[in-house]
Design a protein around this motif. Structure first.
Motif, PDB file in Angstrom:
ATOM      1  N   LEU A 139       0.814  -1.218   0.000  1.00  0.00           N
ATOM      2  CA  LEU A 139       0.000   0.000   0.000  1.00  0.00           C
ATOM      3  C   LEU A 139       0.842   1.260   0.000  1.00  0.00           C
ATOM      4  O   LEU A 139       0.422   2.292  -0.527  1.00  0.00           O
ATOM      5  CB  LEU A 139      -0.974  -0.022   1.177  1.00  0.00           C
ATOM      6  N   ILE A 140       2.036   1.190   0.588  1.00  0.00           N
ATOM      7  CA  ILE A 140       2.918   2.369   0.541  1.00  0.00           C
ATOM      8  C   ILE A 140       3.372   2.594  -0.903  1.00  0.00           C
ATOM      9  O   ILE A 140       3.349   3.720  -1.411  1.00  0.00           O
ATOM     10  CB  ILE A 140       4.080   2.218   1.534  1.00  0.00           C
ATOM     11  N   THR A 141       3.698   1.507  -1.578  1.00  0.00           N
ATOM     12  CA  THR A 141       4.040   1.619  -3.001  1.00  0.00           C
ATOM     13  C   THR A 141       2.870   2.216  -3.784  1.00  0.00           C
ATOM     14  O   THR A 141       3.060   3.113  -4.616  1.00  0.00           O
ATOM     15  CB  THR A 141       4.408   0.233  -3.576  1.00  0.00           C
ATOM     16  N   ALA A 142       1.671   1.733  -3.506  1.00  0.00           N
ATOM     17  CA  ALA A 142       0.494   2.257  -4.216  1.00  0.00           C
ATOM     18  C   ALA A 142       0.322   3.747  -3.949  1.00  0.00           C
ATOM     19  O   ALA A 142       0.002   4.517  -4.864  1.00  0.00           O
ATOM     20  CB  ALA A 142      -0.755   1.486  -3.790  1.00  0.00           C
ATOM     21  N   GLY A 143       0.560   4.157  -2.699  1.00  0.00           N
ATOM     22  CA  GLY A 143       0.461   5.572  -2.340  1.00  0.00           C
ATOM     23  C   GLY A 143       1.479   6.400  -3.103  1.00  0.00           C
ATOM     24  O   GLY A 143       1.167   7.487  -3.617  1.00  0.00           O
ATOM     25  N   ILE A 144       2.703   5.877  -3.181  1.00  0.00           N
ATOM     26  CA  ILE A 144       3.759   6.602  -3.907  1.00  0.00           C
ATOM     27  C   ILE A 144       3.421   6.678  -5.399  1.00  0.00           C
ATOM     28  O   ILE A 144       3.598   7.722  -6.034  1.00  0.00           O
ATOM     29  CB  ILE A 144       5.136   5.931  -3.673  1.00  0.00           C
ATOM     30  N   ILE A 145       2.894   5.605  -5.946  1.00  0.00           N
ATOM     31  CA  ILE A 145       2.532   5.607  -7.372  1.00  0.00           C
ATOM     32  C   ILE A 145       1.445   6.648  -7.646  1.00  0.00           C
ATOM     33  O   ILE A 145       1.536   7.437  -8.597  1.00  0.00           O
ATOM     34  CB  ILE A 145       2.074   4.193  -7.833  1.00  0.00           C
ATOM     35  N   LEU A 146       0.443   6.673  -6.776  1.00  0.00           N
ATOM     36  CA  LEU A 146      -0.632   7.662  -6.935  1.00  0.00           C
ATOM     37  C   LEU A 146      -0.054   9.080  -6.863  1.00  0.00           C
ATOM     38  O   LEU A 146      -0.386   9.943  -7.691  1.00  0.00           O
ATOM     39  CB  LEU A 146      -1.684   7.456  -5.845  1.00  0.00           C
ATOM     40  N   ALA A 147       0.840   9.289  -5.885  1.00  0.00           N
ATOM     41  CA  ALA A 147       1.446  10.619  -5.718  1.00  0.00           C
ATOM     42  C   ALA A 147       2.290  10.970  -6.942  1.00  0.00           C
ATOM     43  O   ALA A 147       2.285  12.112  -7.411  1.00  0.00           O
ATOM     44  CB  ALA A 147       2.285  10.650  -4.444  1.00  0.00           C
ATOM     45  N   GLU A 148       3.015   9.981  -7.458  1.00  0.00           N
ATOM     46  CA  GLU A 148       3.849  10.248  -8.642  1.00  0.00           C
ATOM     47  C   GLU A 148       2.994  10.536  -9.868  1.00  0.00           C
ATOM     48  O   GLU A 148       3.361  11.377 -10.703  1.00  0.00           O
ATOM     49  CB  GLU A 148       4.798   9.076  -8.907  1.00  0.00           C
ATOM     50  N   ALA A 149       1.882   9.854  -9.969  1.00  0.00           N
ATOM     51  CA  ALA A 149       0.969  10.122 -11.088  1.00  0.00           C
ATOM     52  C   ALA A 149       0.534  11.584 -11.043  1.00  0.00           C
ATOM     53  O   ALA A 149       0.528  12.283 -12.065  1.00  0.00           O
ATOM     54  CB  ALA A 149      -0.240   9.191 -11.022  1.00  0.00           C
ATOM     55  N   GLY A 150       0.210  12.054  -9.850  1.00  0.00           N
ATOM     56  CA  GLY A 150      -0.196  13.452  -9.683  1.00  0.00           C
ATOM     57  C   GLY A 150       0.950  14.411  -9.934  1.00  0.00           C
ATOM     58  O   GLY A 150       0.786  15.460 -10.565  1.00  0.00           O
ATOM     59  N   ALA A 151       2.136  14.053  -9.450  1.00  0.00           N
ATOM     60  CA  ALA A 151       3.286  14.965  -9.534  1.00  0.00           C
ATOM     61  C   ALA A 151       3.803  15.086 -10.958  1.00  0.00           C
ATOM     62  O   ALA A 151       4.052  16.185 -11.447  1.00  0.00           O
ATOM     63  CB  ALA A 151       4.401  14.473  -8.604  1.00  0.00           C
TER      64      ALA A 151
ATOM     65  N   GLN B 278       3.667   8.579   5.196  1.00  0.00           N
ATOM     66  CA  GLN B 278       3.357   7.174   5.488  1.00  0.00           C
ATOM     67  C   GLN B 278       3.736   6.819   6.911  1.00  0.00           C
ATOM     68  O   GLN B 278       4.408   7.590   7.586  1.00  0.00           O
ATOM     69  CB  GLN B 278       4.107   6.267   4.511  1.00  0.00           C
ATOM     70  N   SER B 279       3.290   5.639   7.324  1.00  0.00           N
ATOM     71  CA  SER B 279       3.679   5.160   8.646  1.00  0.00           C
ATOM     72  C   SER B 279       5.093   4.605   8.574  1.00  0.00           C
ATOM     73  O   SER B 279       5.482   4.006   7.583  1.00  0.00           O
ATOM     74  CB  SER B 279       2.717   4.069   9.109  1.00  0.00           C
TER      75      SER B 279
ATOM     76  N   GLU C  46       6.069  -1.086  12.460  1.00  0.00           N
ATOM     77  CA  GLU C  46       4.806  -1.481  11.832  1.00  0.00           C
ATOM     78  C   GLU C  46       4.932  -1.640  10.326  1.00  0.00           C
ATOM     79  O   GLU C  46       4.123  -2.320   9.704  1.00  0.00           O
ATOM     80  CB  GLU C  46       3.687  -0.499  12.187  1.00  0.00           C
ATOM     81  N   SER C  47       5.939  -0.997   9.718  1.00  0.00           N
ATOM     82  CA  SER C  47       6.077  -1.163   8.272  1.00  0.00           C
ATOM     83  C   SER C  47       6.791  -2.469   7.922  1.00  0.00           C
ATOM     84  O   SER C  47       7.049  -2.758   6.779  1.00  0.00           O
ATOM     85  CB  SER C  47       6.801   0.039   7.652  1.00  0.00           C
ATOM     86  N   ARG C  48       7.147  -3.251   8.942  1.00  0.00           N
ATOM     87  CA  ARG C  48       7.705  -4.587   8.701  1.00  0.00           C
ATOM     88  C   ARG C  48       6.719  -5.669   9.142  1.00  0.00           C
ATOM     89  O   ARG C  48       7.044  -6.573   9.862  1.00  0.00           O
ATOM     90  CB  ARG C  48       9.013  -4.755   9.489  1.00  0.00           C
ATOM     91  N   GLY C  49       5.491  -5.557   8.737  1.00  0.00           N
ATOM     92  CA  GLY C  49       4.450  -6.473   9.222  1.00  0.00           C
ATOM     93  C   GLY C  49       3.604  -5.696  10.198  1.00  0.00           C
ATOM     94  O   GLY C  49       4.050  -4.725  10.785  1.00  0.00           O
ATOM     95  N   GLY C  50       2.341  -6.096  10.369  1.00  0.00           N
ATOM     96  CA  GLY C  50       1.437  -5.288  11.174  1.00  0.00           C
ATOM     97  C   GLY C  50       0.860  -4.176  10.319  1.00  0.00           C
ATOM     98  O   GLY C  50       0.890  -4.247   9.091  1.00  0.00           O
ATOM     99  N   ALA C  51       0.359  -3.134  10.975  1.00  0.00           N
ATOM    100  CA  ALA C  51      -0.364  -2.087  10.253  1.00  0.00           C
ATOM    101  C   ALA C  51       0.560  -1.282   9.351  1.00  0.00           C
ATOM    102  O   ALA C  51       1.713  -1.072   9.670  1.00  0.00           O
ATOM    103  CB  ALA C  51      -1.044  -1.164  11.247  1.00  0.00           C
ATOM    104  N   SER C  52       0.043  -0.863   8.215  1.00  0.00           N
ATOM    105  CA  SER C  52       0.805  -0.054   7.273  1.00  0.00           C
ATOM    106  C   SER C  52      -0.128   0.963   6.643  1.00  0.00           C
ATOM    107  O   SER C  52      -1.284   0.657   6.375  1.00  0.00           O
ATOM    108  CB  SER C  52       1.397  -0.974   6.203  1.00  0.00           C
ATOM    109  N   ARG C  53       0.405   2.183   6.414  1.00  0.00           N
ATOM    110  CA  ARG C  53      -0.480   3.258   5.978  1.00  0.00           C
ATOM    111  C   ARG C  53       0.251   4.222   5.059  1.00  0.00           C
ATOM    112  O   ARG C  53       1.388   4.590   5.336  1.00  0.00           O
ATOM    113  CB  ARG C  53      -0.965   4.003   7.207  1.00  0.00           C
ATOM    114  N   ALA C  54      -0.371   4.591   3.961  1.00  0.00           N
ATOM    115  CA  ALA C  54       0.166   5.645   3.108  1.00  0.00           C
ATOM    116  C   ALA C  54      -0.902   6.717   2.941  1.00  0.00           C
ATOM    117  O   ALA C  54      -2.071   6.397   2.722  1.00  0.00           O
ATOM    118  CB  ALA C  54       0.562   5.085   1.753  1.00  0.00           C
TER     119      ALA C  54
END
Lengths: 274, 382, 180
Positions: C15-27, C38-39, C43-51
């Protein structure tokens, strides 16, 4: 061979700060002789030190010189050598400087095999601060911070360097000044990390408290305890007790870091150019 | 699909791009959150640019190595965060004393001690100023955006080179980790400065001369291996670089060392003025906090409050002159939001005196101060 | 125009990759301003993750997302944690492979889009492409960036050899959004 003193020494900075009978002048002379005999370019040679009695040597040597913080000479030297691999970089350090506060830098420099020559002016004591025990003070010896005798076991610095992956380690003493010069020559000429444990007497702060009052007594103490490396191999553990080996203790071929890095840059730039 | 000129860049990455554009050719570092991306990008990009990267055995060695490389003539940098910044202080002082140009990046996280490694903070502002022992000046710059992370890194190198001094680049975790759309200046738009080299024969070269050099008090610096055979020591030294016990010489040298920075505040102190002209309430904010402040100023203006912001881009030396201008405008209050317990409140108060109330807003636990919090403080103040 | 988007799930779902891709599409492919956060931490090594991504026609001052306009959730924990933060009238895109249906109270105030995102990616060949299926859904639903910008940004980022898979994944997300 006669030494052109002015070429190598900042004679205007004399007299030096070392005590009468100190061995550091002998080690410094051995370094200068080695540089002279190797015909090193004095404009391409940098001498780096940490803090302590030994650390004052670069101030007297007519090269680019750097007197750094306590224990960190090897780390500063790492930056110099990485930046300009064509320079000969010689580190002068003491036993407290190299083995206590700077121990981490010593083992990592040995591991990464950067082409530095590290010469430890090993007088078994902190001289600049008037005689506290160092990691090289023999067990049972007296120092201002070991008033009842040294309780801890000392390092064998050459073994430490070898254990860390060092591929050149040698030892000699101020009693064996000619051998010391030759070992330093060999160390400087060696392409890679080279360590020389140079035992040097401190009659003022070590000898005085340990029944070795005069420089001569201390040098005899070196003579009596040292064993050439060829004979050392044949000694039993009991026979080695209280003695130490002198000579080249290890010398092997190994890949040197600045060479590898240079290749990496060339590869990357070639790839970029394609 | 056609791309525009813009990129999505992370703050830490922008620091590396700025550094390389400014001529960085040697980086030594040690992994620490939240600055690690700087080391990672340097490891990948420096050898491509013909530079060198090394991961040292610790933070102390990293600071030492960049001093060594700089004396050998390369523009050098290290990057760290709080615990590592603490470890670097002794050799940072050495760089001050030896007048060794270099850049030290500190991406601030919550302290003290290990603190909250991934959370944002501005708690090292005073450590940047006084972390190393003894009287000394330091230059510290504080970016508030990804683009500024780039431009201020270039500026940090320029100041380091021009003034022969270490420069601290103080990011906070927010700016270090933020990815933002940026259009970076082109090579032609950038001003890149190099250290002044001696133009005298080696026997006349004084590496710590009182009165040589383009900028008064900043002596030219030779590089090791160029034939100058000069000495650098952390001991107090004379013009020739050798230790001195002469109090008159020591006093002169130590004053020169401090004054080369303190007497050039006009050139060094940069600020951003945002709606300051008619401001009745002024926010004094830096780094990520300034972004919240900017939003708060816009929101305040929308509801009729004459708000403005003074943003110190240079944190050290302190921006007294700009604050004096603010004071002359007789605002009703100066609000100082910081992600620390108020490290810059006292310096601000010392300029404002009793005539202008100075109101701190402080957060300690890794949360960015919000525009709403600043706005409500403004409403209370006017 | 200012839109705040949050993509949340578990570490490893991309999901962090997806967030970066979306941001790059905009940029890189629009005139809009973009920030992405992002988080971090364990937690970014398993557990909750957020972009988080903010895309705006104005300058973006305060860079953090508090109340997203759009939330993508691909794990139950993420849904439990962030559902309430979504603005009234906002959109939530739910991966029903891992997340239970949105509670009644929330579904009344939000536009809810439910789709078995991860199962769809598995069907296409590899579950690892679920983040791109989600991106397809998100872009089609919100129109925040042009679809061809998003596809170009996907292709800029994804590993060599996975381009086809990711194009299919994106298209599958778009199709799913259209069908709902």
């Amino acid at each position: 061979m006669a030494l052109p003193i002015d070429k190598y020494l900042r004679v205007a900075k004399m007299p030096h700060i070392w005590c009468p009978g100190c061995g550091h002048g002998i080690v410094t002379q051995a370094i200068v002789r080695a540089i002279h005999e190797l015909e090193l370019d004095t404009e391409k040679t940098v001498v780096v030190s940490g803090i302590g009695c030994s650390a004052r040597a670069p101030g007297y040597l007519h090269f680019d010189t750097l007197h750094t913080t306590h224990g960190r000479a090897i780390a500063f030297a790492t930056g110099i050598k990485m930046a300009k691999p064509e320079l000969n970089v010689i580190v002068i350090t003491g036993d407290g400087d190299a083995a206590a506060i700077g121990g981490n830098h010593l083992i990592h420099a040995a591991r990464r095999n950067l082409d530095l020559t590290v010469i430890c002016f090993n007088n078994n004591i902190y001289g600049m601060t008037s005689g506290q025990y160092s990691p090289l003070t023999p067990q049972g010896s007296y120092a201002t911070t070991s008033p009842y005798g040294m309780l801890e076991k000392p390092f064998d610095l050459c073994n430490l360097v070898i254990g860390a992956g060092g591929t050149f380690a040698a030892r000699s003493t101020t009693y064996h000044a000619r051998q010391l010069t030759n070992l330093i020559k060999e160390a400087i000429a060696y392409k890679g990390f080279a360590f020389v444990d140079a035992l040097s007497q401190c009659p003022t702060y070590f000898g005085r408290r340990n029944k070795l009052r005069t420089p001569l007594e201390m040098m005899n103490w070196f003579k009596d305890r040292s064993v050439p490396v060829s004979s050392w191999e044949k000694l039993s553990p009991e026979e080695r007790e209280g003695k130490f080996a002198i000579g080249v203790l290890t010398k092997a071929q190994a890949t040197e870091l600045t060479e590898v890095y240079k290749q990496l840059i060339e590869q990357l730039q070639q790839r970029g150019g394609e | 699909m056609a791309k525009n000129q813009a990129r999505l860049l992370q703050g830490n990455e922008a620091v590396v791009e700025g550094a390389i554009a400014a001529g960085l050719r040697f980086f030594a570092g040690y992994p620490i959150t939240p600055s690690t991306e700087i080391a990672e990008h340097c490891a990948a990009k420096l050898p491509v640019a013909g530079g060198k990267f090394i991961q040292m055995e610790d933070e102390i060695a990293s600071m030492a190595a960049i001093c060594g490389a700089s004396l050998a003539g390369l523009k050098s940098m290290t990057a760290t965060s709080g615990p590592g910044f603490s470890l670097k202080q002794e050799n940072l002082g050495f760089a001050v004393k030896g007048e060794i140009p270099c850049v030290v990046v500190n991406v601030q996280r919550v302290g003290p001690s290990t603190g909250m490694p991934t959370s944002t903070a501005q708690g090292d502002v005073m450590q940047a100023r006084w972390g190393s022992h003894g009287d000394h000046e330091i230059v510290a710059l504080c970016p508030a955006s990804v683009k500024e992370a780039f431009t201020l890194t270039v500026e940090a190198f320029n100041i380091a080179e021009e003034y022969r001094t270490p420069v601290v680049l103080l990011l906070d975790e927010t700016i270090g980790h933020l990815r933002e759309k940026v259009i970076l200046p082109s090579k032609e738009e950038l001003v890149v400065k190099d250290r002044e080299k001696p133009n005298v024969p080696p026997e006349q070269y004084k590496p710590f001369a009182m009165d040589q050099g383009r900028i008064p008090g900043v002596p030219p610096l030779a590089a090791y291996g160029e034939g100058f055979k000069f000495h650098v020591t952390g001991l107090t030294h004379g013009e020739d670089g050798f230790p001195t016990g002469n109090p008159a010489i020591a006093e002169k040298q130590l004053r020169r060392l401090n004054e080369k920075i303190s007497s050039n505040k006009k050139a060094l102190c940069k600020v951003e003025k945002f709606f300051l002209e008619d401001a009745e309430v002024v926010i004094f904010a830096y780094g990520a906090t300034a972004r919240s402040a900017r939003k708060a100023v816009r929101d305040a203006r929308a509801v009729g409050i004459k708000a403005g912001m003074l943003r110190p881009i240079t944190i050290w030396p302190f921006v007294e002159d700009a604050l004096l201008e603010v004071k002359a405008g007789r605002p009703k209050a100066v609000i100082v939001p910081e992600m620390n317990l108020g490290q810059l409140v006292l310096p601000v108060k010392s300029v404002m005196g009793d005539s202008v109330p100075v109101i701190p807003i402080n957060k300690l636990a890794g949360q960015l101060i919000t525009p709403e919090e600043i706005l409500s403080a403004m409403k209370e103040a006017v | 125009m200012r839109m705040e988007l949050r993509l949340a799930g578990e570490g490893g779902q991309g999901l962090i990759t997806a967030g970066i891709i979306l941001a790059e599409a905009g940029a890189k492919y629009t005139d809009l301003n973009v920030v992405q956060t992002q988080s971090y931490g364990p937690e970014s090594r398993g557990g909750a993750s957020r972009a988080d991504v903010i895309i705006s026609s104005d300058e973006i001052d305060y860079p953090q997302v508090k109340n997203p306009d759009v939330l993508v959730v691909m794990a139950q924990e993420a849904s439990d944690k962030y559902l309430q933060s979504v603005k009234n009238g906002g959109t939530v895109i739910v991966d029903t492979t891992y997340v239970k249906p949105v509670p009644e109270a929330e579904s009344q105030r939000l536009k809810v889009i439910e789709f078995p995102i991860s199962a769809k990616a598995r069907e296409l060949g590899r579950e690892i492409a679920a983040n791109i299926v989600a991106l397809g859904l998100l872009v089609e639903t919100t129109g925040i960036v042009p679809k061809d910008a998003a596809v170009a940004a996907v292709l800029d980022r994804v590993p060599k050899g996975t381009e086809e898979l990711n194009k299919q994944a994106f298209a599958a997300g778009v199709e799913a959004a259209k069908a709902l």
